[in-house]
Design a protein around this motif. Structure first.
Motif, short mmCIF file in Angstrom:
data_model
loop_
_atom_site.label_atom_id
_atom_site.label_comp_id
_atom_site.label_asym_id
_atom_site.label_seq_id
_atom_site.Cartn_x
_atom_site.Cartn_y
_atom_site.Cartn_z
N PRO A 144 0.84 -1.27 0.00
CA PRO A 144 -0.04 0.02 -0.03
C PRO A 144 1.00 1.27 -0.14
CG PRO A 144 -0.88 -1.55 1.58
CD PRO A 144 0.49 -2.09 1.09
N VAL A 176 -1.64 2.15 -4.85
CA VAL A 176 -2.09 0.91 -4.19
C VAL A 176 -2.72 1.58 -3.09
CG1 VAL A 176 -1.74 -1.36 -3.15
CG2 VAL A 176 -0.39 -0.50 -5.24
N LEU A 178 -5.70 -1.97 -6.20
CA LEU A 178 -5.31 -1.15 -7.09
C LEU A 178 -6.57 -0.56 -8.10
CD1 LEU A 178 -2.59 0.44 -8.47
CD2 LEU A 178 -2.57 -1.45 -10.17
N ALA A 225 -1.76 -6.14 -3.32
CA ALA A 225 -0.53 -5.78 -2.30
C ALA A 225 0.10 -7.35 -2.05
CB ALA A 225 -1.31 -5.39 -0.87
N ALA A 259 0.74 -8.76 -10.60
CA ALA A 259 -0.11 -7.87 -10.80
C ALA A 259 -0.67 -7.64 -12.23
CB ALA A 259 0.27 -6.47 -10.06
#
Length: 327
Positions: A58, A79, A85, A96, A103
């Motif tokens: 984050p 984030v 996101l 995260a 991702a």
């Protein structure tokens, strides 16, 4: 005059006594019959590990770009605190703890509904979620971004090193490095910060996001070096600190110093013990270097023509300053 001042004055009067009444300082504190060595176990350290994959946290800021006939480009995406996101067309995607590749795969799966052939590319703009804190008696306490592999020694350097104060008589280190700890998830890691600064891989471990390096203020872990030295000061004590090192840290002896008459005061001022070290014998190889104890006072006298009054006039204010810093 206060009781502490009277005790100090009495100690200094004894300090100025005749050389013949002083015993030679023991080579090691453990050889002093009235000195008790406090056993402080050193942390064992940790097994070195290979640097891990960058994992999103984050606060991290990313740039999103798609390779597609209808490309999408977003220069800054953060984030959020929940580890999500929020990108166009994808909604909230949990990232995260994921690597960049993981991702990208998650976002790409969400985008398939709108672009069957698009390829998602993520780059880190600012690793703001990868931050560690440095607190306590250091030059620049605060929170620092971990840019790539950052070890304990790197983090301390980023914070400007240990805290010092400068005075007319002394330069004083205000941090107790021996007691410093690196906290992870609220628990201290089994590492020694002084050993980390020597480059020992078992102690100079990589710092993780949200780690806290705490360096407490100095509480008596000093040796005071005063008298005929070029830079009277408090020297940060460590196990094995030698007389020659303490004098070197005080920038050596002045031209008026009597190297054959270096006094060492050990123990509380209410019941001090007084010793004499002949530094000339050490320089000429006729004596073993002396190991100092925590809290020792080293006082280098003038040549024989210096009077006791002169010594008292010079030492009393210096010692008073050192005592104030030790409180």
């Amino acid at each position: 005059m206060s009781r502490s001042s009277l005790l100090m004055l009495g100690a200094l009067l004894a300090l100025c006594a005749c050389h013949a009444n002083l015993l030679p300082v023991p080579t090691r504190p453990a050889e002093d019959p009235d000195f008790t060595v406090e056993a402080v176990p050193e942390p064992a350290g940790m097994e070195p590990v290979a640097p891990g994959t960058f994992r999103l946290q984050p606060g991290d800021v990313l740039a999103l770009r798609t390779i597609s006939p209808a490309p999408l480009e977003v220069p800054r995406l953060s984030v959020d605190d929940a580890g999500l996101l929020h990108a166009p067309l994808t909604g909230a995607v949990p990232v995260a703890g994921a690597s960049l590749e993981e991702a990208e795969t998650r976002l790409q799966e969400r985008l398939r509904r709108f672009d069957r052939f698009g390829i998602v590319s993520l780059t880190v703009v600012e690793p703001a979620g990868h931050r560690a804190s440095v607190l306590g008696a250091i030059s620049k306490p605060g929170t620092y971004t971990l840019g790539g592999l950052t070890r304990v020694s790197d983090l301390l350097a980023m914070a400007g090193g240990l805290k010092w104060t400068e005075g007319d008589a002394e330069a004083v280190e205000l941090a107790d490095l021996e007691a410093a700890r690196l906290l992870r998830d609220g628990e201290p890691l089994p590492i020694s910060i002084p050993r980390a600064l020597t480059g020992d891989a078992r102690h100079d471990v990589p710092v993780a996001p949200r780690d806290v390096l705490f360096v407490p203020a100095l509480r008596g872990a000093t040796v005071r070096v005063l008298g005929e030295v070029r830079g009277p000061r408090l020297v940060s004590w460590r196990q094995g600190l030698r007389l020659s090192e303490a004098l070197a840290l005080a920038q050596g002896l002045t031209s008026d110093a009597d190297a054959a008459d270096v006094r060492v005061i050990r123990g509380p001022l209410s019941a001090p013990r007084f010793y004499q070290a002949r530094f000339t014998d050490l320089l000429q190889g006729r004596a073993t270097d002396v190991e100092l104890a925590r809290g020792d006072i080293v006082f280098v006298t003038k040549h024989w023509f210096a009077s006791g009054t002169e010594v008292l006039q010079r030492l009393l204010p210096l010692l008073a300053v050192g005592t104030a810093f030790a409180l």
